[in-house]
Design a protein around this motif. Structure first.
Motif, PDB file in Angstrom:
ATOM      1  N   GLN A 184      -6.306  11.538  10.063  1.00 44.15           N
ATOM      2  CA  GLN A 184      -5.986  12.688  10.912  1.00 44.15           C
ATOM      3  C   GLN A 184      -5.457  13.872  10.107  1.00 44.15           C
ATOM      4  OE1 GLN A 184      -3.274  11.016  13.753  1.00 44.15           O
ATOM      5  NE2 GLN A 184      -4.897  10.038  14.913  1.00 44.15           N
ATOM      6  N   ALA A 185      -5.925  13.963   8.847  1.00 47.24           N
ATOM      7  CA  ALA A 185      -5.575  15.088   7.967  1.00 47.24           C
ATOM      8  C   ALA A 185      -4.072  15.329   7.892  1.00 47.24           C
ATOM      9  CB  ALA A 185      -6.293  16.355   8.413  1.00 47.24           C
ATOM     10  N   MET A 186      -3.282  14.259   7.992  1.00 46.18           N
ATOM     11  CA  MET A 186      -1.840  14.474   7.832  1.00 46.18           C
ATOM     12  C   MET A 186      -1.211  13.271   7.143  1.00 46.18           C
ATOM     13  SD  MET A 186      -0.221  13.683  11.527  1.00 46.18           S
ATOM     14  CE  MET A 186       1.405  13.797  10.825  1.00 46.18           C
ATOM     15  N   GLY A 187      -0.021  13.498   6.618  1.00 43.49           N
ATOM     16  CA  GLY A 187       0.694  12.397   6.006  1.00 43.49           C
ATOM     17  C   GLY A 187       1.249  11.491   7.091  1.00 43.49           C
ATOM     18  N   LEU A 188       1.547  10.249   6.719  1.00 42.90           N
ATOM     19  CA  LEU A 188       2.007   9.274   7.720  1.00 42.90           C
ATOM     20  C   LEU A 188       3.435   8.811   7.468  1.00 42.90           C
ATOM     21  CD1 LEU A 188      -1.262   7.153   8.057  1.00 42.90           C
ATOM     22  CD2 LEU A 188      -0.293   8.690   9.764  1.00 42.90           C
ATOM     23  N   LYS A 189       4.166   9.540   6.632  1.00 47.32           N
ATOM     24  CA  LYS A 189       5.538   9.139   6.332  1.00 47.32           C
ATOM     25  C   LYS A 189       6.365   9.087   7.631  1.00 47.32           C
ATOM     26  CE  LYS A 189       9.489  10.373   3.528  1.00 47.32           C
ATOM     27  NZ  LYS A 189      10.090  11.349   2.637  1.00 47.32           N
TER      28      LYS A 189
ATOM     29  N   PHE B  82       1.274   7.224   3.069  1.00 51.28           N
ATOM     30  CA  PHE B  82       2.483   6.766   3.766  1.00 51.28           C
ATOM     31  C   PHE B  82       3.763   7.349   3.165  1.00 51.28           C
ATOM     32  CE2 PHE B  82      -0.781   3.525   4.326  1.00 51.28           C
ATOM     33  CZ  PHE B  82      -0.845   3.491   5.708  1.00 51.28           C
ATOM     34  N   LYS B  83       3.637   8.049   2.031  1.00 51.10           N
ATOM     35  CA  LYS B  83       4.819   8.659   1.414  1.00 51.10           C
ATOM     36  C   LYS B  83       4.881  10.157   1.645  1.00 51.10           C
ATOM     37  CE  LYS B  83       6.499   6.861  -2.474  1.00 51.10           C
ATOM     38  NZ  LYS B  83       6.580   6.323  -3.847  1.00 51.10           N
ATOM     39  N   HIS B  84       3.948  10.683   2.415  1.00 55.35           N
ATOM     40  CA  HIS B  84       3.896  12.135   2.615  1.00 55.35           C
ATOM     41  C   HIS B  84       3.969  12.504   4.084  1.00 55.35           C
ATOM     42  CE1 HIS B  84       2.839  13.107  -1.548  1.00 55.35           C
ATOM     43  NE2 HIS B  84       2.321  11.893  -1.531  1.00 55.35           N
ATOM     44  N   GLY B  85       4.788  13.517   4.361  1.00 57.16           N
ATOM     45  CA  GLY B  85       4.839  14.036   5.722  1.00 57.16           C
ATOM     46  C   GLY B  85       3.815  15.146   5.907  1.00 57.16           C
ATOM     47  N   ALA B  86       3.519  15.821   4.803  1.00 58.71           N
ATOM     48  CA  ALA B  86       2.589  16.952   4.864  1.00 58.71           C
ATOM     49  C   ALA B  86       1.148  16.444   4.733  1.00 58.71           C
ATOM     50  CB  ALA B  86       2.924  17.903   3.733  1.00 58.71           C
ATOM     51  N   PRO B  87       0.172  17.258   5.085  1.00 57.27           N
ATOM     52  CA  PRO B  87      -1.224  16.828   4.996  1.00 57.27           C
ATOM     53  C   PRO B  87      -1.603  16.358   3.596  1.00 57.27           C
ATOM     54  CG  PRO B  87      -1.070  18.921   6.134  1.00 57.27           C
ATOM     55  CD  PRO B  87       0.302  18.619   5.612  1.00 57.27           C
TER      56      PRO B  87
ATOM     57  N   PRO C 170       0.811  -1.230   0.000  1.00 58.68           N
ATOM     58  CA  PRO C 170       0.000   0.000   0.000  1.00 58.68           C
ATOM     59  C   PRO C 170       0.840   1.274   0.000  1.00 58.68           C
ATOM     60  CG  PRO C 170      -0.619  -1.470   1.828  1.00 58.68           C
ATOM     61  CD  PRO C 170       0.643  -1.994   1.250  1.00 58.68           C
ATOM     62  N   VAL C 171       2.036   1.225   0.555  1.00 57.12           N
ATOM     63  CA  VAL C 171       2.884   2.423   0.626  1.00 57.12           C
ATOM     64  C   VAL C 171       3.112   2.952  -0.787  1.00 57.12           C
ATOM     65  CG1 VAL C 171       5.138   3.333   1.312  1.00 57.12           C
ATOM     66  CG2 VAL C 171       4.008   1.597   2.725  1.00 57.12           C
ATOM     67  N   GLN C 172       3.451   2.027  -1.686  1.00 57.46           N
ATOM     68  CA  GLN C 172       3.764   2.346  -3.073  1.00 57.46           C
ATOM     69  C   GLN C 172       2.537   2.310  -3.960  1.00 57.46           C
ATOM     70  OE1 GLN C 172       6.761   3.686  -3.801  1.00 57.46           O
ATOM     71  NE2 GLN C 172       6.861   2.250  -5.501  1.00 57.46           N
ATOM     72  N   ASN C 173       1.436   1.769  -3.445  1.00 62.14           N
ATOM     73  CA  ASN C 173       0.296   1.430  -4.308  1.00 62.14           C
ATOM     74  C   ASN C 173       0.834   0.690  -5.532  1.00 62.14           C
ATOM     75  OD1 ASN C 173      -2.261   1.233  -5.435  1.00 62.14           O
ATOM     76  ND2 ASN C 173      -2.211   3.302  -6.283  1.00 62.14           N
ATOM     77  N   ILE C 174       1.449  -0.465  -5.266  1.00 57.49           N
ATOM     78  CA  ILE C 174       2.100  -1.239  -6.328  1.00 57.49           C
ATOM     79  C   ILE C 174       1.106  -1.537  -7.457  1.00 57.49           C
ATOM     80  CG2 ILE C 174       3.835  -2.332  -4.847  1.00 57.49           C
ATOM     81  CD1 ILE C 174       2.061  -4.872  -4.859  1.00 57.49           C
TER      82      ILE C 174
END
Ligand code: EPU
Length: 355
Positions: A179-184, A168-173, A123-127
């Motif tokens: 929770q309206a944020m990235g999960l990197k 999972f690849k984003h730190g920003a929202p 899922p991180v990559q959406n392979i």
């Protein structure tokens, strides 16, 4: 919890780059992770979640605490009128899951056969491959928040899937995300649930699959035939990571406006491109790199694969030396980016995580 120190990471990354983890903890389940988070030293430390290491380029020793995900288990969770719901532990091999679902009579993943890596990394990559992406078969996942220890569940919308992209690849929202944020760097995926649609319908649109249909004269393959075709196609053009270090496609296929594409076609009529539903145009990065003459070229032990220019390989594995360094891989990658930019005005974006 077993904490290992100075662990060689060469066996744990498919590029087979030599590097060490200062600290590595194997995560077999939630209890291991809770122990890490409760530890006074490991708890607050920066962490790197490592699955099969098939989408990471190590540019040096890793100072972050490496969490090596080894959560196992595959089971049928439910049979619904329109889908089989299958659940797998994040540490299972993705290809083993594809083969297992097929053997159990729950087809639907066959176009994504032989993709290297683990279930948790999918899922991180959406392979995706041959017309099917993970998001097309995704039901939900459970993950643990590495800051709070909270276990939470995300559906597809909350994962904010895009082309080789997710929350999972984003730190920003990210719009619509948890929770309206990235999960990197913030979440460790524990389990993934997939919905395999009933009745099964083959996905046949991709050019390589069409070619197989013509070759074999078979227009209605079974799931097993489609699985076999995909394995043959991939073995024909992609290096086997067990033999030649690589991380699959090194760059994403770039998207351009129709105007940009028309401009490139005017100069290079053969440019391989696909019109997308949203009006943009996707270009084949492999073709762009190939037409800049990169196939077979090398920087030190890092090279461009002879049969697919989008794949960078480690030519040193199995030799007396240590193989390509992360620095050589990145020098080669940057040289490719520069030449594609100078010729086409397009900056290629790396697909793997550069650590
Ligand atoms: N091409 C060239 N020269 C090359 C490489 C490709 O001319 O050296 C042309 C091919 O002839 C073809 C086009 O470029 O017309 C596309 O090539 P291919 O079908 O091999 O697919 P790709 O776009 O290079 C993508 C995915 C792969 C996936 C395949 C099949 C990305 C970044 N890569 O590759 O995924 O297996 O399609 O669906 O989207 C991965 O992500 O690691 C990966 C291997």
């Amino acid at each position: 919890m077993l904490v290992e120190k100075n662990v060689p990471l060469q066996p744990f990354n498919t590029f087979r780059i030599v590097a060490k983890a200062h600290t590595l903890v194997r995560i077999g389940g939630e209890a291991d992770l809770r122990a890490v988070l409760a530890d006074p030293v490991l708890g607050p430390a920066e962490k790197l979640v490592l699955g099969g290491g098939s989408n990471v380029v190590l540019t040096g020793d890793v100072k972050a605490v490496v969490l090596k995900v080894e959560i196992s288990g595959m089971r049928l969770l439910a049979e619904k009128p329109k889908a089989f719901i299958v659940e797998a532990g994040a540490g299972e091999s993705w290809h083993a899951l594809v083969a297992w679902t097929l053997a159990q009579g729950y087809p639907g993943l066959e176009n994504m056969a032989l993709i290297a890596g683990t279930v948790g990394a999918a899922p991180v990559q959406n392979i995706g491959a041959y017309g099917v992406e993970l998001q097309d078969r995704f039901e939900s996942l459970d993950a643990m928040d590495l800051h709070t220890g909270e276990v939470f569940t995300l559906n597809a919308a909350q994962c904010a899937f895009g082309y080789r992209d997710s929350v999972f690849k984003h730190g920003a929202p990210v719009q619509g995300a948890h929770q309206a944020m990235g999960l990197k760097g913030r979440a460790l995926i524990l389990r993934v649930r997939l919905a395999l649609p009933k009745p099964w319908k083959p996905v046949l649109g991709y050019a390589d699959i069409e070619r197989k249909m013509l070759e074999t004269g078979c227009r209605t393959p079974t799931p097993q035939q489609l699985f076999d075709w995909v394995c043959t196609i991939r073995r024909g053009k992609l290096p086997d990571p067990a033999v030649t270090g690589n991380v699959g496609s090194f760059f994403k296929n770039p998207t351009v406006t129709p105007e940009q594409c028309a401009d490139i076609i005017a100069r290079d009529p053969k440019v391989v491109h696909y019109h997308l539903d949203d009006g943009t145009v996707k270009l084949a990065a492999g073709w762009l790199i190939d037409s800049c003459g990169w196939k077979g070229k090398s920087v030190g032990q890092a090279g461009v694969y002879e049969k697919q220019a989008l794949v960078l390989v480690n030519r040193g594995v199995g030799t007396d030396g240590e193989g390509a360094t992360g620095g050589e891989v990145m020098t080669l990658a940057r040289a490719i980016q520069t030449s594609v930019y100078e010729r086409f005005g397009i900056l290629l974006e790396p697909e793997p995580l550069i650590v």
